[in-house]
Design a protein around this motif. Sequence first.
Motif, PDB file in Angstrom:
ATOM      1  N   GLU A 213       2.905  72.778  21.192  1.00  0.00           N
ATOM      2  CA  GLU A 213       2.901  71.313  21.126  1.00  0.00           C
ATOM      3  C   GLU A 213       1.932  70.954  22.390  1.00  0.00           C
ATOM      4  OE1 GLU A 213       6.711  69.434  21.415  1.00  0.00           O
ATOM      5  OE2 GLU A 213       7.297  70.382  19.280  1.00  0.00           O
ATOM      6  N   TYR A 214       2.220  71.379  23.283  1.00  0.00           N
ATOM      7  CA  TYR A 214       1.404  70.836  24.501  1.00  0.00           C
ATOM      8  C   TYR A 214      -0.268  71.270  24.279  1.00  0.00           C
ATOM      9  CZ  TYR A 214      -0.601  70.808  29.401  1.00  0.00           C
ATOM     10  OH  TYR A 214      -1.475  70.442  30.459  1.00  0.00           O
ATOM     11  N   LEU A 215      -0.561  72.551  24.040  1.00  0.00           N
ATOM     12  CA  LEU A 215      -1.844  72.798  23.612  1.00  0.00           C
ATOM     13  C   LEU A 215      -2.339  72.034  22.512  1.00  0.00           C
ATOM     14  CD1 LEU A 215      -1.753  76.904  24.065  1.00  0.00           C
ATOM     15  CD2 LEU A 215      -2.426  75.295  25.791  1.00  0.00           C
ATOM     16  N   LEU A 216      -1.707  71.776  21.335  1.00  0.00           N
ATOM     17  CA  LEU A 216      -1.893  70.925  20.161  1.00  0.00           C
ATOM     18  C   LEU A 216      -2.593  69.609  20.904  1.00  0.00           C
ATOM     19  CD1 LEU A 216      -2.678  70.780  17.279  1.00  0.00           C
ATOM     20  CD2 LEU A 216      -0.233  70.097  17.231  1.00  0.00           C
ATOM     21  N   ALA A 217      -1.661  68.928  21.715  1.00  0.00           N
ATOM     22  CA  ALA A 217      -2.048  67.731  22.275  1.00  0.00           C
ATOM     23  C   ALA A 217      -3.454  67.544  22.912  1.00  0.00           C
ATOM     24  CB  ALA A 217      -0.844  67.430  23.145  1.00  0.00           C
ATOM     25  N   SER A 218      -3.523  68.850  23.735  1.00  0.00           N
ATOM     26  CA  SER A 218      -4.781  68.991  24.602  1.00  0.00           C
ATOM     27  C   SER A 218      -6.109  69.161  23.592  1.00  0.00           C
ATOM     28  CB  SER A 218      -4.763  70.141  25.481  1.00  0.00           C
ATOM     29  OG  SER A 218      -3.350  69.904  26.336  1.00  0.00           O
ATOM     30  N   GLN A 219      -5.797  69.777  22.517  1.00  0.00           N
ATOM     31  CA  GLN A 219      -6.890  70.012  21.776  1.00  0.00           C
ATOM     32  C   GLN A 219      -7.061  68.720  20.972  1.00  0.00           C
ATOM     33  OE1 GLN A 219      -5.836  73.370  19.496  1.00  0.00           O
ATOM     34  NE2 GLN A 219      -5.812  74.847  21.023  1.00  0.00           N
ATOM     35  N   GLN A 220      -6.406  68.250  20.499  1.00  0.00           N
ATOM     36  CA  GLN A 220      -6.528  66.833  19.607  1.00  0.00           C
ATOM     37  C   GLN A 220      -7.251  65.690  20.393  1.00  0.00           C
ATOM     38  OE1 GLN A 220      -2.668  65.683  18.218  1.00  0.00           O
ATOM     39  NE2 GLN A 220      -2.712  66.870  16.284  1.00  0.00           N
ATOM     40  N   GLN A 221      -7.055  65.622  21.842  1.00  0.00           N
ATOM     41  CA  GLN A 221      -7.796  64.857  22.746  1.00  0.00           C
ATOM     42  C   GLN A 221      -9.011  65.022  22.642  1.00  0.00           C
ATOM     43  OE1 GLN A 221      -6.777  64.844  27.047  1.00  0.00           O
ATOM     44  NE2 GLN A 221      -6.672  62.681  27.139  1.00  0.00           N
ATOM     45  N   LYS A 222      -9.487  66.345  22.834  1.00  0.00           N
ATOM     46  CA  LYS A 222     -10.731  66.827  23.055  1.00  0.00           C
ATOM     47  C   LYS A 222     -11.824  66.824  21.553  1.00  0.00           C
ATOM     48  CE  LYS A 222      -9.779  70.192  26.647  1.00  0.00           C
ATOM     49  NZ  LYS A 222      -9.735  71.554  27.094  1.00  0.00           N
ATOM     50  N   GLN A 223     -11.097  67.119  20.586  1.00  0.00           N
ATOM     51  CA  GLN A 223     -11.635  67.192  19.197  1.00  0.00           C
ATOM     52  C   GLN A 223     -11.656  65.849  18.530  1.00  0.00           C
ATOM     53  OE1 GLN A 223      -9.655  70.302  17.193  1.00  0.00           O
ATOM     54  NE2 GLN A 223     -10.692  71.803  18.753  1.00  0.00           N
ATOM     55  N   LEU A 224     -10.548  65.088  18.392  1.00  0.00           N
ATOM     56  CA  LEU A 224     -10.394  64.070  17.606  1.00  0.00           C
ATOM     57  C   LEU A 224     -10.881  62.744  18.364  1.00  0.00           C
ATOM     58  CD1 LEU A 224      -7.078  64.892  15.859  1.00  0.00           C
ATOM     59  CD2 LEU A 224      -9.238  65.153  14.987  1.00  0.00           C
ATOM     60  N   ASN A 225     -10.269  62.621  19.306  1.00  0.00           N
ATOM     61  CA  ASN A 225     -10.706  61.154  20.241  1.00  0.00           C
ATOM     62  C   ASN A 225     -10.382  59.988  19.446  1.00  0.00           C
ATOM     63  OD1 ASN A 225     -11.539  59.965  22.550  1.00  0.00           O
ATOM     64  ND2 ASN A 225     -13.821  60.129  22.190  1.00  0.00           N
ATOM     65  N   ASN A 226      -9.446  60.001  18.945  1.00  0.00           N
ATOM     66  CA  ASN A 226      -9.034  58.753  17.868  1.00  0.00           C
ATOM     67  C   ASN A 226      -8.449  57.561  18.862  1.00  0.00           C
ATOM     68  OD1 ASN A 226      -7.892  56.995  16.353  1.00  0.00           O
ATOM     69  ND2 ASN A 226      -6.858  58.343  15.027  1.00  0.00           N
ATOM     70  N   PRO A 227      -9.268  56.424  19.042  1.00  0.00           N
ATOM     71  CA  PRO A 227      -8.685  55.299  19.849  1.00  0.00           C
ATOM     72  C   PRO A 227      -7.430  54.815  19.443  1.00  0.00           C
ATOM     73  CG  PRO A 227     -10.554  54.719  18.516  1.00  0.00           C
ATOM     74  CD  PRO A 227     -10.307  56.199  17.988  1.00  0.00           C
ATOM     75  N   ASP A 228      -6.947  55.020  18.387  1.00  0.00           N
ATOM     76  CA  ASP A 228      -5.442  54.653  18.036  1.00  0.00           C
ATOM     77  C   ASP A 228      -4.445  55.438  18.604  1.00  0.00           C
ATOM     78  OD1 ASP A 228      -6.624  52.380  16.627  1.00  0.00           O
ATOM     79  OD2 ASP A 228      -6.998  53.707  14.804  1.00  0.00           O
ATOM     80  N   VAL A 229      -4.708  56.491  18.941  1.00  0.00           N
ATOM     81  CA  VAL A 229      -3.816  57.546  19.580  1.00  0.00           C
ATOM     82  C   VAL A 229      -3.771  57.758  20.937  1.00  0.00           C
ATOM     83  CG1 VAL A 229      -2.751  59.967  19.253  1.00  0.00           C
ATOM     84  CG2 VAL A 229      -3.721  58.806  17.298  1.00  0.00           C
ATOM     85  N   ASP A 230      -2.683  57.778  21.778  1.00  0.00           N
ATOM     86  CA  ASP A 230      -2.447  57.547  23.064  1.00  0.00           C
ATOM     87  C   ASP A 230      -2.470  59.372  23.265  1.00  0.00           C
ATOM     88  OD1 ASP A 230      -2.359  57.710  25.703  1.00  0.00           O
ATOM     89  OD2 ASP A 230      -1.172  56.019  25.821  1.00  0.00           O
ATOM     90  N   TYR A 231      -3.546  60.162  23.449  1.00  0.00           N
ATOM     91  CA  TYR A 231      -3.371  61.518  23.631  1.00  0.00           C
ATOM     92  C   TYR A 231      -2.877  61.753  24.873  1.00  0.00           C
ATOM     93  CZ  TYR A 231      -6.029  61.980  19.306  1.00  0.00           C
ATOM     94  OH  TYR A 231      -6.373  61.875  17.938  1.00  0.00           O
ATOM     95  N   ALA A 232      -3.137  60.966  25.946  1.00  0.00           N
ATOM     96  CA  ALA A 232      -2.654  61.382  27.464  1.00  0.00           C
ATOM     97  C   ALA A 232      -1.092  61.136  27.254  1.00  0.00           C
ATOM     98  CB  ALA A 232      -3.219  60.089  28.247  1.00  0.00           C
ATOM     99  N   GLN A 233      -0.691  60.096  26.775  1.00  0.00           N
ATOM    100  CA  GLN A 233       0.710  60.132  26.606  1.00  0.00           C
ATOM    101  C   GLN A 233       1.427  61.464  25.948  1.00  0.00           C
ATOM    102  OE1 GLN A 233       2.418  56.432  24.719  1.00  0.00           O
ATOM    103  NE2 GLN A 233       4.394  56.950  25.521  1.00  0.00           N
TER     104      GLN A 233
END
Length: 413
Positions: free
Chosen positions: A165-185
């Motif tokens: 889960e941790y690695l997936l959240a980190s990868q989504q922040q780098k690849q998707l960069n969706n402004p509607d999702v708070d990837y940092a949180q």
Amino acid sequence: MKNNQIKYLLLAFTATIILAACKQKVPAKPETMDMVKKSNAYYTCSMHPQIHEDHPGDCPICSMKLIKVESTSNMDNMNIPSLRLTAIQVQLADIQTDTVREQNIGDQKTLTGTVTTDENKAEDISARIPGRIQRLFVKTIGEKIGVGQAIYSIYSEELLEAEREYLLASQQQKQLNNPDVDYAQLIDAAAHKLQLWGLSQSQIKTLASSGKVSAIVPILSKVNGTVSDIMVREGDYVTEGMPIMKTQGLNRLWVEAQLYANETGNYKENNIVKVSFPDLDDALIKGKVEFINPELSATSKVDLIRISIPNPQGLIRPGMQAYIAIGGGNSSSLAVPTSAVLTNGKGSIVYVKNTDGSFSPRMIKTGTGNQNYLPILSGLNSGDVVVINGAYLLNSEAIFKNGSGNTMAGMKM
């Protein structure tokens, strides 16, 4: 015939002269005899002073090397015998001295106690997540552990999923960069879950940089202490909250003793007491009364008293016997340690170190003191140096040389 008679007369005359010379005595000079001082050397054992040899060698009892003792009679001090030892002999015989001075001779009560661990310093290391203990890095009770040290490794499906889960959240922040999702949180929440399940910050950073999950994860200690119990073995399955091992902080310990019910009113919490340890050559430290049980034991009707003591060097260990000196007033008097006083049917004596380095017995009168010191009523002055260890050896030598009756002869109070 006449010649033979003359020879016989000459022989008889010569014999008469020789016999007369043999009967003459050389008178002893009184002044020469007065200048003679007795001086003898002995070889004895510091552990067995009854051994006396006229030559060096080993003790026949304990095989220790015999020490040489020279004794002289002090003819100018009312025939009081004195002993003279060299510096090496004093060291081998373990002769110790102390200076006579004012000491506290107030009454004290000595309690016998036992050293125990301070339960306030105990820590339980429990499983943060269910899984199988793959390996124990700490297997021995009594082993010291520190913060950040690997203590066991665990295989856990839940922990493996949390890493993903941790690695997936980190990868989504780098690849998707969706402004509607708070990837940092999302990343912080996943990292927080890993921390709760036993991973350290450094382990999480390593996971992020490598991008690879691990099925077997080492768990690091979060406490400093000494292992007092290990509840699992390699291969055991554990559940969340199950105890893995227990540690104790041994830098501070308890000494527990018992008091009778009528004595508890004399002591209060936070009182400072003296604690000695026979296993550590009677080393003396100060402790503090931390707890007095308000309830008596139902069976023995005694009360528990607990003393908190420091143990920064780790020399004191749980299970040791301890003596607690409690109470006593502030009554001061000129006093000597109890170990310095030798008592027999004729009185009490101490051995005083003279200015020339020799040792002489001194008769004294003592009063009532405590287990450590006896007040001096007469016989010593402040500043006198007395033997506090080895007096029995000196006394044995004095008796052997001068007899028990002469040891105290000529001494005055």
